[in-house]
Write a protein that holds these residues in place. Structure first.
Motif, PDB file in Angstrom:
ATOM      1  N   GLY A  20      38.812  41.016  33.902  1.00 17.22           N
ATOM      2  CA  GLY A  20      37.696  41.025  34.588  1.00 17.22           C
ATOM      3  C   GLY A  20      36.571  39.951  34.017  1.00 17.22           C
ATOM      4  O   GLY A  20      35.739  39.584  34.743  1.00 17.22           O
ATOM      5  N   ARG A  38      37.038  37.372  32.639  1.00 17.39           N
ATOM      6  CA  ARG A  38      37.236  35.889  33.093  1.00 17.39           C
ATOM      7  C   ARG A  38      36.703  35.762  34.545  1.00 17.39           C
ATOM      8  O   ARG A  38      35.909  34.681  34.691  1.00 17.39           O
ATOM      9  CB  ARG A  38      38.610  35.712  33.024  1.00 17.39           C
ATOM     10  N   ARG A  39      36.741  36.711  35.413  1.00 16.08           N
ATOM     11  CA  ARG A  39      36.400  36.573  37.082  1.00 16.08           C
ATOM     12  C   ARG A  39      34.995  36.736  36.906  1.00 16.08           C
ATOM     13  O   ARG A  39      34.350  35.956  37.713  1.00 16.08           O
ATOM     14  CB  ARG A  39      36.918  37.979  37.476  1.00 16.08           C
ATOM     15  N   HIS A  41      33.508  32.968  35.922  1.00 17.48           N
ATOM     16  CA  HIS A  41      33.704  32.113  36.863  1.00 17.48           C
ATOM     17  C   HIS A  41      32.914  32.436  38.011  1.00 17.48           C
ATOM     18  O   HIS A  41      32.903  31.719  39.008  1.00 17.48           O
ATOM     19  CB  HIS A  41      35.215  31.812  37.275  1.00 17.48           C
TER      20      HIS A  41
END
Length: 219
Positions: A170, A172-173, A176
């Motif tokens: 999460g 990483r999400r 980005h």
């Protein structure tokens, strides 16, 4: 005098490891008790254990996570405030325990009847036979399957982001989702997360092999 940070505010890799570790520690004894209950001679106890195992195994984990977030609070005493992380741990523990119970039951069924009869010939009581003769052999034979289930639990923590808990994947999400990082190094961060999951899964697998050699499972 500095207050600590409650775990409902944790995120990232340490949250993933914490949820996995606590769920494993809680699910193992619960699964062990369920396996023994399913083999019990008491019909009511055996029926309850069988119903629980078959019901939980037939429901996706994400459904249990949502149920933990929205239903678990209604089952607790009034005034009880459970964090989202605590609810997620409860759901993952209940889910994993059902699979562990079947793994342990398979190990128990794989032992010959002579083991139990030998204990009876020595004058041992049924609980003593189970504790000192049957159960150690059964657990030793299911170490690979047990560790495989623990590795699956570690990877299943990636579903926590769906219910608003920011775990390893999460993070990483969220990175980005920021304007400065949209479309930047998407593959690199995905590979990094994949390597992270692989590293911990491989470490658990190697520890399982070391334990098998120590206990001489392959002999």
């Amino acid at each position: 005098d500095i207050p600590g940070i409650d775990w409902d505010k944790w995120s990232g890799l340490h949250l993933t490891l914490m949820v996995s570790a606590i769920s494993i520690v809680l699910a193992f004894p619960l699964g062990l008790l369920l396996a023994l209950a399913r083999r019990s001679t008491l019909p009511a106890l055996r029926w309850m254990a069988t119903t629980y195992i078959e019901l939980i195994r037939g429901v996706p984990l994400i459904s249990l996570l949502f149920m933990g977030q929205f239903i678990l609070g209604f089952m607790m005493p009034a005034g009880t405030d459970l964090s989202d992380v605590t609810r997620a741990i409860a759901a993952m523990t209940l889910f994993t325990a059902a699979y562990i119970a079947e793994i342990v039951r398979g190990g128990l069924q794989g032992l010959p009847r002579g083991q139990n009869e030998a204990g009876q010939a020595l004058g041992l009581s049924p609980p003593t036979i189970m504790q000192r003769i049957i159960l150690p052999q059964a657990l030793r034979s299911v170490i690979p399957a047990m560790v495989g289930q623990f590795i699956s639990l570690l990877k299943d923590t990636s579903l926590l982001f769906i219910i608003g808990i920011v775990e390893f994947l999460g993070v990483r999400r969220l990175i980005h989702a920021q304007p400065d990082f949209r479309g930047v190094a998407i593959a690199e961060t995905l590979v990094f997360v994949a390597i992270g999951y692989w590293a911990f899964s491989f470490a658990m697998s190697r520890e399982s092999q070391r334990l098998e050699r120590r206990l001489r499972v392959d002999r």
